[in-house]
Enzyme design. Structure first.
Site, PDB file in Angstrom:
ATOM      1  N   GLY A  11       0.842  -1.200   0.000  1.00  0.00           N
ATOM      2  CA  GLY A  11       0.000   0.000   0.000  1.00  0.00           C
ATOM      3  C   GLY A  11       0.876   1.249   0.000  1.00  0.00           C
ATOM      4  O   GLY A  11       1.911   1.274   0.659  1.00  0.00           O
ATOM      5  N   VAL A  24      17.663   7.904  -4.801  1.00  0.00           N
ATOM      6  CA  VAL A  24      18.185   8.240  -6.140  1.00  0.00           C
ATOM      7  C   VAL A  24      19.372   9.195  -6.028  1.00  0.00           C
ATOM      8  O   VAL A  24      20.432   8.974  -6.622  1.00  0.00           O
ATOM      9  CB  VAL A  24      17.055   8.843  -7.012  1.00  0.00           C
ATOM     10  CG1 VAL A  24      17.606   9.477  -8.284  1.00  0.00           C
ATOM     11  CG2 VAL A  24      16.020   7.766  -7.347  1.00  0.00           C
ATOM     12  N   ARG A  25      19.227  10.220  -5.225  1.00  0.00           N
ATOM     13  CA  ARG A  25      20.310  11.220  -5.147  1.00  0.00           C
ATOM     14  C   ARG A  25      21.552  10.637  -4.463  1.00  0.00           C
ATOM     15  O   ARG A  25      22.677  10.945  -4.850  1.00  0.00           O
ATOM     16  CB  ARG A  25      19.809  12.468  -4.433  1.00  0.00           C
ATOM     17  CG  ARG A  25      18.674  13.145  -5.219  1.00  0.00           C
ATOM     18  CD  ARG A  25      18.877  14.618  -5.391  1.00  0.00           C
ATOM     19  NE  ARG A  25      18.031  15.108  -6.463  1.00  0.00           N
ATOM     20  CZ  ARG A  25      17.267  16.201  -6.384  1.00  0.00           C
ATOM     21  NH1 ARG A  25      17.252  16.907  -5.273  1.00  0.00           N
ATOM     22  NH2 ARG A  25      16.556  16.597  -7.424  1.00  0.00           N
ATOM     23  N   ARG A  72       0.585  -4.994  -6.315  1.00  0.00           N
ATOM     24  CA  ARG A  72       0.896  -6.258  -5.644  1.00  0.00           C
ATOM     25  C   ARG A  72       1.163  -7.318  -6.712  1.00  0.00           C
ATOM     26  O   ARG A  72       0.663  -7.220  -7.835  1.00  0.00           O
ATOM     27  CB  ARG A  72      -0.261  -6.665  -4.743  1.00  0.00           C
ATOM     28  CG  ARG A  72      -0.581  -5.581  -3.685  1.00  0.00           C
ATOM     29  CD  ARG A  72      -1.572  -6.073  -2.665  1.00  0.00           C
ATOM     30  NE  ARG A  72      -2.262  -4.994  -1.970  1.00  0.00           N
ATOM     31  CZ  ARG A  72      -1.762  -4.308  -0.939  1.00  0.00           C
ATOM     32  NH1 ARG A  72      -0.563  -4.568  -0.489  1.00  0.00           N
ATOM     33  NH2 ARG A  72      -2.477  -3.362  -0.355  1.00  0.00           N
ATOM     34  N   ASP A 103       5.848  -5.231   5.434  1.00  0.00           N
ATOM     35  CA  ASP A 103       6.338  -6.596   5.655  1.00  0.00           C
ATOM     36  C   ASP A 103       6.246  -7.475   4.411  1.00  0.00           C
ATOM     37  O   ASP A 103       7.128  -8.295   4.164  1.00  0.00           O
ATOM     38  CB  ASP A 103       5.573  -7.243   6.812  1.00  0.00           C
ATOM     39  CG  ASP A 103       6.236  -6.921   8.153  1.00  0.00           C
ATOM     40  OD1 ASP A 103       7.469  -6.758   8.175  1.00  0.00           O
ATOM     41  OD2 ASP A 103       5.518  -6.821   9.165  1.00  0.00           O
ATOM     42  N   THR A 126       4.652   2.199   5.668  1.00  0.00           N
ATOM     43  CA  THR A 126       3.245   1.784   5.752  1.00  0.00           C
ATOM     44  C   THR A 126       2.541   2.636   6.791  1.00  0.00           C
ATOM     45  O   THR A 126       3.133   2.938   7.845  1.00  0.00           O
ATOM     46  CB  THR A 126       3.080   0.298   6.118  1.00  0.00           C
ATOM     47  OG1 THR A 126       1.722   0.088   6.558  1.00  0.00           O
ATOM     48  CG2 THR A 126       3.995  -0.150   7.242  1.00  0.00           C
ATOM     49  N   ILE A 127       1.302   2.990   6.514  1.00  0.00           N
ATOM     50  CA  ILE A 127       0.573   3.820   7.493  1.00  0.00           C
ATOM     51  C   ILE A 127       0.228   3.019   8.751  1.00  0.00           C
ATOM     52  O   ILE A 127      -0.205   3.580   9.743  1.00  0.00           O
ATOM     53  CB  ILE A 127      -0.720   4.404   6.889  1.00  0.00           C
ATOM     54  CG1 ILE A 127      -1.768   3.319   6.625  1.00  0.00           C
ATOM     55  CG2 ILE A 127      -0.444   5.219   5.651  1.00  0.00           C
ATOM     56  CD1 ILE A 127      -3.186   3.865   6.570  1.00  0.00           C
ATOM     57  N   ASP A 128       0.413   1.691   8.712  1.00  0.00           N
ATOM     58  CA  ASP A 128       0.019   0.860   9.860  1.00  0.00           C
ATOM     59  C   ASP A 128       1.026   0.922  11.023  1.00  0.00           C
ATOM     60  O   ASP A 128       0.679   0.600  12.148  1.00  0.00           O
ATOM     61  CB  ASP A 128      -0.150  -0.602   9.429  1.00  0.00           C
ATOM     62  CG  ASP A 128      -1.177  -0.759   8.325  1.00  0.00           C
ATOM     63  OD1 ASP A 128      -2.050   0.123   8.210  1.00  0.00           O
ATOM     64  OD2 ASP A 128      -1.105  -1.746   7.566  1.00  0.00           O
ATOM     65  N   ASP A 130       3.296  -1.107  11.710  1.00  0.00           N
ATOM     66  CA  ASP A 130       3.299  -2.448  12.310  1.00  0.00           C
ATOM     67  C   ASP A 130       4.585  -3.218  12.002  1.00  0.00           C
ATOM     68  O   ASP A 130       4.592  -4.442  12.007  1.00  0.00           O
ATOM     69  CB  ASP A 130       2.073  -3.245  11.801  1.00  0.00           C
ATOM     70  CG  ASP A 130       2.071  -3.388  10.285  1.00  0.00           C
ATOM     71  OD1 ASP A 130       2.881  -2.725   9.611  1.00  0.00           O
ATOM     72  OD2 ASP A 130       1.252  -4.172   9.767  1.00  0.00           O
ATOM     73  N   ARG A 163     -24.798  13.696  19.130  1.00  0.00           N
ATOM     74  CA  ARG A 163     -24.728  12.345  18.561  1.00  0.00           C
ATOM     75  C   ARG A 163     -23.504  11.536  19.014  1.00  0.00           C
ATOM     76  O   ARG A 163     -22.492  12.086  19.434  1.00  0.00           O
ATOM     77  CB  ARG A 163     -24.645  12.448  17.030  1.00  0.00           C
ATOM     78  CG  ARG A 163     -25.983  12.737  16.414  1.00  0.00           C
ATOM     79  CD  ARG A 163     -25.828  12.960  14.926  1.00  0.00           C
ATOM     80  NE  ARG A 163     -27.132  13.145  14.324  1.00  0.00           N
ATOM     81  CZ  ARG A 163     -27.343  13.747  13.178  1.00  0.00           C
ATOM     82  NH1 ARG A 163     -26.333  14.237  12.486  1.00  0.00           N
ATOM     83  NH2 ARG A 163     -28.550  13.868  12.690  1.00  0.00           N
ATOM     84  N   ARG A 172      -4.869  -2.237   9.511  1.00  0.00           N
ATOM     85  CA  ARG A 172      -4.896  -3.692   9.294  1.00  0.00           C
ATOM     86  C   ARG A 172      -5.171  -4.394  10.621  1.00  0.00           C
ATOM     87  O   ARG A 172      -6.168  -4.083  11.245  1.00  0.00           O
ATOM     88  CB  ARG A 172      -3.587  -4.160   8.652  1.00  0.00           C
ATOM     89  CG  ARG A 172      -3.756  -5.316   7.703  1.00  0.00           C
ATOM     90  CD  ARG A 172      -2.463  -5.681   7.045  1.00  0.00           C
ATOM     91  NE  ARG A 172      -2.138  -4.859   5.895  1.00  0.00           N
ATOM     92  CZ  ARG A 172      -2.609  -5.071   4.667  1.00  0.00           C
ATOM     93  NH1 ARG A 172      -3.385  -6.079   4.420  1.00  0.00           N
ATOM     94  NH2 ARG A 172      -2.276  -4.280   3.676  1.00  0.00           N
ATOM     95  N   GLY A 186      -9.002  12.971  22.277  1.00  0.00           N
ATOM     96  CA  GLY A 186      -9.779  12.873  23.514  1.00  0.00           C
ATOM     97  C   GLY A 186     -11.064  12.080  23.313  1.00  0.00           C
ATOM     98  O   GLY A 186     -12.092  12.372  23.936  1.00  0.00           O
ATOM     99  N   HIS A 250      -9.258   5.208   2.704  1.00  0.00           N
ATOM    100  CA  HIS A 250      -8.023   5.561   2.004  1.00  0.00           C
ATOM    101  C   HIS A 250      -7.673   7.046   2.074  1.00  0.00           C
ATOM    102  O   HIS A 250      -6.560   7.425   1.672  1.00  0.00           O
ATOM    103  CB  HIS A 250      -8.099   5.092   0.548  1.00  0.00           C
ATOM    104  CG  HIS A 250      -8.042   3.595   0.434  1.00  0.00           C
ATOM    105  ND1 HIS A 250      -9.140   2.804   0.657  1.00  0.00           N
ATOM    106  CD2 HIS A 250      -7.016   2.762   0.168  1.00  0.00           C
ATOM    107  CE1 HIS A 250      -8.794   1.533   0.519  1.00  0.00           C
ATOM    108  NE2 HIS A 250      -7.518   1.479   0.212  1.00  0.00           N
TER     109      HIS A 250
END
Ligand code: F6P
Length: 319
Positions: A11, A24-25, A72, A103, A126-128, A130, A163, A172, A186, A250
């Protein structure tokens, strides 16, 4: 002259472009040639790579997504997929590769190293968050900030209407993102996959909050802990108050990386290329307590459960 590939897999995560730029640099600084592999593992299998001059990464540091794109490639687990990658590596004539991803990508990188003897270094993105072996992965801080901003906004409308809001965040099977979103906003309640919950208890806590004068109840749910739709349904069945749900999805993966992610990605991308070009490979780069640390690409202990628990406890105590 050495030819060093750079690939993004899994992802996307904000900051991947900053990491590509740094790789690259750094490669060119060493007098080697940078080869960008397009479309992740699938592009690698199709030998879809091209020289990336140092100038090709101008103006990307602050951009979300990945200019190399990511796909993938489950076929890599098969003999045919492995053979395709072997053939592509011969065609691309790579002397090493930096793999930026999670991973799953590191398992692929490990296979490249073991099966084809290709020197590889992994950069955790990864945003997870993990990935064991680093305090932070690239993209987590941006995702956290996006989610916090969204929850703050939802809270305004929740308070106006009295509400309950159930807000599902990504991660994940790991609950750190949810626990830290809850702590930073909070929130009244937080549900993570690592800690079992009882929906009746959740409802009792929410009701107690209203009794104490609250005008809203924000419930942050990690996607691995359950679907927001199900939790909202259960709450609406139990409480005589309107509950609504939002799945952030996303949205958390896109947009410009935070300064933290830009700096993290720049440091990690540079270090990965340095290691590769000075003879260290078969590892991933991590930053632990602000110092670089290398770990095995796949043989690492599980993700940090203690951090999830600490964040969860504090969010619950103060929410
Ligand atoms: O691993 C990153 C992640 O965004 C997870 O948080 C989420 O479960 C998954 O990827 C979503 O994957 P996809 O983009 O393939 O739907």
């Amino acid at each position: 002259m050495k030819r060093i590939g750079v690939l993004t897999g899994g992802g996307d995560a904000a900051g991947m472009n900053a990491a590509i730029r740094a790789v690259v640099r750094t490669v060119w600084h060493h007098g080697a040639t940078a080869i960008g592999i397009k479309r992740g593992w699938q592009g690698l299998a199709e030998a879809d790579g091209a020289v990336m001059p140092a100038g090709s990464v101008s103006g990307i540091l602050h951009k979300g997504g990945t200019i190399l794109r990511t796909f993938r490639y489950p076929e890599f687990a098969t003999d045919a997929g492995t053979a395709a990658i072997g053939k592509a590596l011969r065609k691309l004539k790579l002397d090493g590769m930096v793999v930026i991803g999670g991973d799953g990508s590191f398992r692929g990188a490990d296979k490249l190293w073991r099966t084809f003897d290709l020197p590889v270094v992994g950069v955790p993105a990864t945003i997870d968050n993990d990935i064991a072996g680093t305090d932070r992965s690239i993209g987590y801080d941006t995702a956290l900030n996006i989610a916090v901003d969204a929850v703050d906004k939802i809270k305004d409308t929740a308070s106006s209407h009295g509400r309950i809001f159930v807000i599902e965040v990504m991660g994940r099977n790991y609950g750190l993102l949810a626990a830290q979103v809850a702590m930073a906003t909070g929130a009244e309640e937080v549900l993570v996959p690592e800690i079992p919950y009882d929906i009746d208890d959740v409802c009792r806590r929410i009701e107690a909050g209203y009794d104490q004068g609250k005008y809203h109840a924000m419930i942050i749910v990690a996607e691995g802990a359950g679907k927001a739709s199900y939790i909202t349904y259960e709450i609406n069945n139990r409480l005589n108050r309107p509950a609504r749900m939002v799945v952030l999805g996303h949205v958390q993966r896109g947009g410009a990386p935070t300064a933290f992610d830009r700096i993290l990605a720049t440091r990690m991308g540079h270090q990965a290329a340095e290691l590769l070009l000075t003879g260290t490979h078969g590892v991933m780069v991590g930053i632990v307590s602000n110092r670089f640390k290398t770990s095995h690409l796949v043989k690492r202990t599980g993700s940090d459960l203690a951090s999830v628990k600490r964040s969860w406890e504090l969010a619950k105590l103060l929410g």
